[in-house]
Design an enzyme around this catalytic site. Structure first.
Site: not given
Ligand code: NAP
Length: 474
Positions: A156, A208, A229, A263
């Site tokens: 998470h 993201s 997603e 999102c």
């Molecule tokens: P994020 O940085 O990509 O983080 C999401 C998850 O991915 C976290 O658990 C993060 O861990 C992990 N993560 C990131 N990079 C990783 C890597 N290289 N290897 C393994 N795990 C990795 O996203 P966020 O910015 O916090 O969340 C917001 C984004 O999510 C927005 O763009 C939003 O639109 C999108 N979102 C999409 C949906 C959908 O259903 N389409 C729903 C909700 C949100 P850490 O926290 O440890 O970095």
């Protein structure tokens, strides 16, 4: 990377969790793989019963789950309560319908015998989830895959570790065998290591584009099936004959719900010129009514953002948008509270060369565009690298469906706001990712669709339908 709960309302570090060791990851993989073998021998009906028990346990822990989520990432307690109930609904839905969706599907064929597609589990899944809906994001993947028989390892977000562990505990306490969902505080390298492991057969990520792209790359490298997603810049089209009372009632809610950190928030309001001034006036009036404060207080209507860094990023995006010519119609002022509050803000006059035109603003900032024709509205909606959701408001709902069908996103709601329910598929196209969660499509995301053709005896006279025509040797 530290897994920490930092209350974004008080800025207090509530709890720090130790990172998982490689031994813990290995143990989780071993446990998950053994459970995958056990699940193969178990009737789906039994897992359905456990999933109903999970729903029941979620409901009986609803208050503590909701509070923990609010303290982890700041959302309004009322919104956290709604999220907890939605998780129970999702669990109940897949408990009730999972077996039926996974039943063998007969095929018409000229092959000798009868043909069916059976649906089997694949193995352990790696699940990577974001902080914005700490429970719902888990349940969207957990419920259908538990029914299938795929054990899961959860990584998470680093800022919602308490919610992650609580949901894993509530699931296990309800009777899900150990290994059904193991929450681990993994590093990115450990996530990749898990994906590379042959016991892991699928990867589901919500997050993201940046995170999605790295994890999808690892999944591709190791030939693992994946669903992504990702982000969105959902359009909200207001056509000339839309009911402006409905529009006004909904527009502010869909932008400010979860402090705009959704999102599928409507992030781009695309409004016909004849109703533009009314729309802007009503959105300003609604934004000016929200009350920032303690998200645990039911009187509060504007919660803090999830973290200091999220707030700083949003402020930098707003500053950059203004530097490129955007006009601030409302907001962009400091809120005199210690938490990570961001004043609801409305930007207009965003031109195509403004970075704001093509960047997701993950917080309470609305972009409004004025258009002069329906065709221009659709073209603007589609001039976007994302394709997640969207809404169309117009007088004739049937015409709304015709407009919706021209929008390049995975989901469009006509004359209503976007809702997420277990029976509706959720997902996007373009840079919003691929695959679907929830519904029958989500139920099938990680199954082996195995063809079984049953003949009473071989028919050498009629090999049609086989890959190779058999040669008869006398
Ligand atoms: P994020 O940085 O990509 O983080 C999401 C998850 O991915 C976290 O658990 C993060 O861990 C992990 N993560 C990131 N990079 C990783 C890597 N290289 N290897 C393994 N795990 C990795 O996203 P966020 O910015 O916090 O969340 C917001 C984004 O999510 C927005 O763009 C939003 O639109 C999108 N979102 C999409 C949906 C959908 O259903 N389409 C729903 C909700 C949100 P850490 O926290 O440890 O970095």
């Amino acid at each position: 990377m530290a897994y920490q709960t930092i209350n974004p309302y008080t800025n207090e570090v509530v709890k720090t969790y130790p990172n998982a060791t490689d031994q813990e990851l290995e143990q989780a993989l071993t446990t998950g793989h053994a459970l995958y073998q056990d699940f193969k021998k178990q009737a789906i009906r039994e897992r359905g019963e456990i999933l109903h028990a999970v729903a029941k346990n979620i409901r009986s822990h609803a208050d503590e789950l909701a509070r923990a989520c609010t303290i982890d990432m700041g959302k309004l307690l009322t919104e956290a309560q709604g999220e907890v109930e939605l998780c129970a609904m999702i669990a109940d839905y897949f408990a009730d319908h999972g077996a039926e969706m996974l039943a063998p599907v007969p095929l018409e064929t000229i092959a000798t015998g009868t043909a069916e597609v059976h649906h089997h589990a694949l193995g352990v899944l790696m699940m990577v989830e974001p902080w914005n809906f700490p429970y719902y994001q888990i349940m969207r993947v957990f419920a259908p895959n538990f029914i299938v028989g795929n054990p899961m390892i959860l990584k998470h977000a680093s800022n919602t570790p308490t919610s992650a562990q609580m949901m894993a505990d509530v699931i296990e306490e309800a009777g899900a065998p150990h290994g059904s969902l193991i929450n681990l505080f993994l590093s990115y390298d450990q996530v990749e290591k898990a994906i590379a492991d042959p016991r892991v057969q699928g990867v589901a990520l919500t997050g993201s584009e940046r995170g999605g792209s790295s994890v999808a790359q690892a999944a591709g490298k190791h030939l693992k099936k994946s669903t992504m997603e990702l982000g969105g810049m959902d359009p909200f089209l207001v056509l000339a004959d839309a009911n402006m009372e409905d529009v006004a009632d909904i527009a502010w809610r869909v932008r400010l719900y979860n402090t705009g950190q959704v999102c599928t928030s409507s992030k781009r309001f695309i409004v016909m010129d004849s109703v533009y001034d009314t729309f802007v006036e009503k959105l300003v009036a609604a934004f000016s009514k929200v009350k920032p404060g303690d998200p645990l207080d039911p009187q509060t209507t504007l919660a803090p953002m999830n973290s200091k860094s999220a707030k700083e990023k949003l402020q930098a995006q707003v500053d950059e948008a203004i530097a490129h010519g955007a006009k601030v119609v409302y907001g962009n002022e400091a809120i005199d509270l210690p938490g990570q509050f961001f004043m609801p803000t409305i930007l207009t006059e965003i031109t195509k060369d403004n970075p704001a035109y093509s960047t997701e603003f993950f917080g309470p900032v609305a972009h409004i565009y004025k258009v002069h024709s329906e065709a221009e509205a659709i073209a603007l909606a589609n001039d976007c690298m994302y394709g997640l959701g969207g809404s169309v408001f117009c007088g004739d709902p049937d015409h709304g469906v015709e407009v919706a069908a021209q929008i390049e996103t995975g989901m469009v709601f006509v004359n209503n706001f976007m809702v997420s329910l277990p029976e509706l598929p959720f997902g996007g196209v373009k840079n919003s990712g691929y695959g679907r969660e929830m519904s029958k499509l989500g139920q099938m995301a990680f199954v082996n669709e195995q063809l079984i053709v049953k003949a009473d005896k071989p028919n050498l006279a009629n090999p049609a339908g086989g890959l190779v025509a058999l040669q008869k040797i006398d």
